[in-house]
Scaffold this motif. Structure first.
Motif, PDB file in Angstrom:
ATOM      1  N   GLU A 123       0.827  -1.212   0.000  1.00 46.64           N
ATOM      2  CA  GLU A 123       0.000   0.000   0.000  1.00 46.64           C
ATOM      3  C   GLU A 123       0.863   1.266   0.000  1.00 46.64           C
ATOM      4  O   GLU A 123       1.967   1.274   0.535  1.00 46.64           O
ATOM      5  N   THR A 124       0.324   2.336  -0.572  1.00 44.25           N
ATOM      6  CA  THR A 124       0.979   3.637  -0.599  1.00 44.25           C
ATOM      7  C   THR A 124       0.132   4.651   0.160  1.00 44.25           C
ATOM      8  O   THR A 124      -1.073   4.758  -0.086  1.00 44.25           O
ATOM      9  N   SER A 125       0.752   5.368   1.085  1.00 44.32           N
ATOM     10  CA  SER A 125       0.059   6.384   1.874  1.00 44.32           C
ATOM     11  C   SER A 125       0.678   7.748   1.593  1.00 44.32           C
ATOM     12  O   SER A 125       1.874   7.849   1.288  1.00 44.32           O
ATOM     13  N   THR A 126      -0.134   8.787   1.693  1.00 50.15           N
ATOM     14  CA  THR A 126       0.337  10.153   1.436  1.00 50.15           C
ATOM     15  C   THR A 126       0.365  10.944   2.736  1.00 50.15           C
ATOM     16  O   THR A 126      -0.646  11.045   3.430  1.00 50.15           O
ATOM     17  N   LEU A 127       1.529  11.487   3.049  1.00 48.40           N
ATOM     18  CA  LEU A 127       1.690  12.362   4.205  1.00 48.40           C
ATOM     19  C   LEU A 127       1.687  13.807   3.719  1.00 48.40           C
ATOM     20  O   LEU A 127       2.292  14.127   2.696  1.00 48.40           O
ATOM     21  N   SER A 128       1.005  14.683   4.470  1.00 51.88           N
ATOM     22  CA  SER A 128       0.859  16.076   4.033  1.00 51.88           C
ATOM     23  C   SER A 128       1.291  17.035   5.140  1.00 51.88           C
ATOM     24  O   SER A 128       0.453  17.719   5.757  1.00 51.88           O
ATOM     25  N   PRO A 129       2.591  17.119   5.407  1.00 48.94           N
ATOM     26  CA  PRO A 129       3.050  18.071   6.424  1.00 48.94           C
ATOM     27  C   PRO A 129       2.962  19.507   5.921  1.00 48.94           C
ATOM     28  O   PRO A 129       3.117  19.783   4.729  1.00 48.94           O
ATOM     29  N   ALA A 130       2.703  20.435   6.852  1.00 48.62           N
ATOM     30  CA  ALA A 130       2.655  21.866   6.533  1.00 48.62           C
ATOM     31  C   ALA A 130       3.492  22.620   7.558  1.00 48.62           C
ATOM     32  O   ALA A 130       3.436  22.326   8.752  1.00 48.62           O
ATOM     33  N   PHE A 131       4.268  23.565   7.067  1.00 49.36           N
ATOM     34  CA  PHE A 131       5.167  24.338   7.927  1.00 49.36           C
ATOM     35  C   PHE A 131       4.878  25.828   7.735  1.00 49.36           C
ATOM     36  O   PHE A 131       5.104  26.374   6.654  1.00 49.36           O
ATOM     37  N   VAL A 132       4.385  26.457   8.783  1.00 47.08           N
ATOM     38  CA  VAL A 132       4.028  27.878   8.725  1.00 47.08           C
ATOM     39  C   VAL A 132       4.603  28.562   9.958  1.00 47.08           C
ATOM     40  O   VAL A 132       4.449  28.065  11.082  1.00 47.08           O
ATOM     41  N   GLY A 133       5.275  29.682   9.753  1.00 47.35           N
ATOM     42  CA  GLY A 133       5.797  30.402  10.904  1.00 47.35           C
ATOM     43  C   GLY A 133       6.945  31.314  10.525  1.00 47.35           C
ATOM     44  O   GLY A 133       7.087  31.719   9.369  1.00 47.35           O
ATOM     45  N   GLU A 134       7.773  31.604  11.526  1.00 44.40           N
ATOM     46  CA  GLU A 134       8.947  32.441  11.302  1.00 44.40           C
ATOM     47  C   GLU A 134      10.069  31.971  12.227  1.00 44.40           C
ATOM     48  O   GLU A 134       9.818  31.543  13.354  1.00 44.40           O
TER      49      GLU A 134
END
Length: 211
Positions: A123-134
């Motif tokens: 199986e293939t899974s998709t990870l969706s990290p998000a990086f917001v800041g300073e």
């Protein structure tokens, strides 16, 4: 006669330690333990044929990546999709404690937690990290690298690293597994660098995986 005596002392069992000698018996026991462990490991490898997971960064969007003059404060907004594939045919994987971090010029920007998930065989899974800041850039080398990449088309070298704890499901048995480390060195163009021509093109990038 001498050879037979030597073989007998090496093959002695714990019940005959008083006759064989403590060291000879201990050596025999350790030999049997290592041999048995190696044999079990070989059988398990041939039975399950484990393969390392594979990871690919398939998309990325860098909507903001700006450096404040004098203070060297980096403002960023990065989101991406990383596909993780389980190539094993007999081993399912359970991921927990999944963590993603973004780095620029070796300096960590921010950390993002990701949900636990289960991955069946193949199986293939998709990870969706998000990086917001300073984050402040420490030292002039990182700031100089930012100015250079900003002048060269605003395509920035961002490194995303993902770690997790694994549990291996072997048929109906679940056992603790290794801690995979995924390293994705990315080259991402800032969105506003295209002058209204749409979202910058991103080329899928293979990530390095090790334990």
């Amino acid at each position: 006669m001498g050879k037979a005596s030597t073989v007998s002392s090496l093959l002695c069992c714990p019940c005959r330690c008083l006759f064989c000698g403590v060291f000879g018996c201990l050596f025999s026991m350790l030999t049997c333990v290592f041999f048995s462990a190696g044999l079990v490991a070989l059988v398990l490898y041939l039975l399950f044929r484990p393969h390392i997971i594979r990871a690919t960064a398939v998309s990325a969007d860098l909507s903001n990546f700006d450096l404040t003059a004098r203070t060297w404060i980096l403002h960023y907004n990065l989101s991406l999709a990383v596909q993780v594939r389980n190539p094993n045919k007999r081993i399912a994987l359970r991921y927990h404690g999944v963590d993603a971090q973004a780095f620029y010029e070796g300096q960590r920007l921010v950390q993002a937690g990701l949900p636990d998930f289960f991955q069946d065989t193949g199986e293939t899974s998709t990870l969706s990290p998000a990086f917001v800041g300073e984050s402040p850039l420490v030292g002039g080398v990182a700031a100089a690298a930012f100015r250079r990449e900003a002048a060269e088309g605003a395509a920035f070298s961002v490194n995303v690293k993902i770690t997790a704890h694994l549990k291996l499901k072997l048929w109906v048995i679940t056992v603790p597994g290794p801690k995979p480390k995924i390293d994705c060195p990315l080259k991402i163009q800032r969105r506003n660098a295209t002058d209204g021509a749409g979202t910058p093109e991103f080329h899928p990038t293979e990530c390095r995986v090790w334990f």
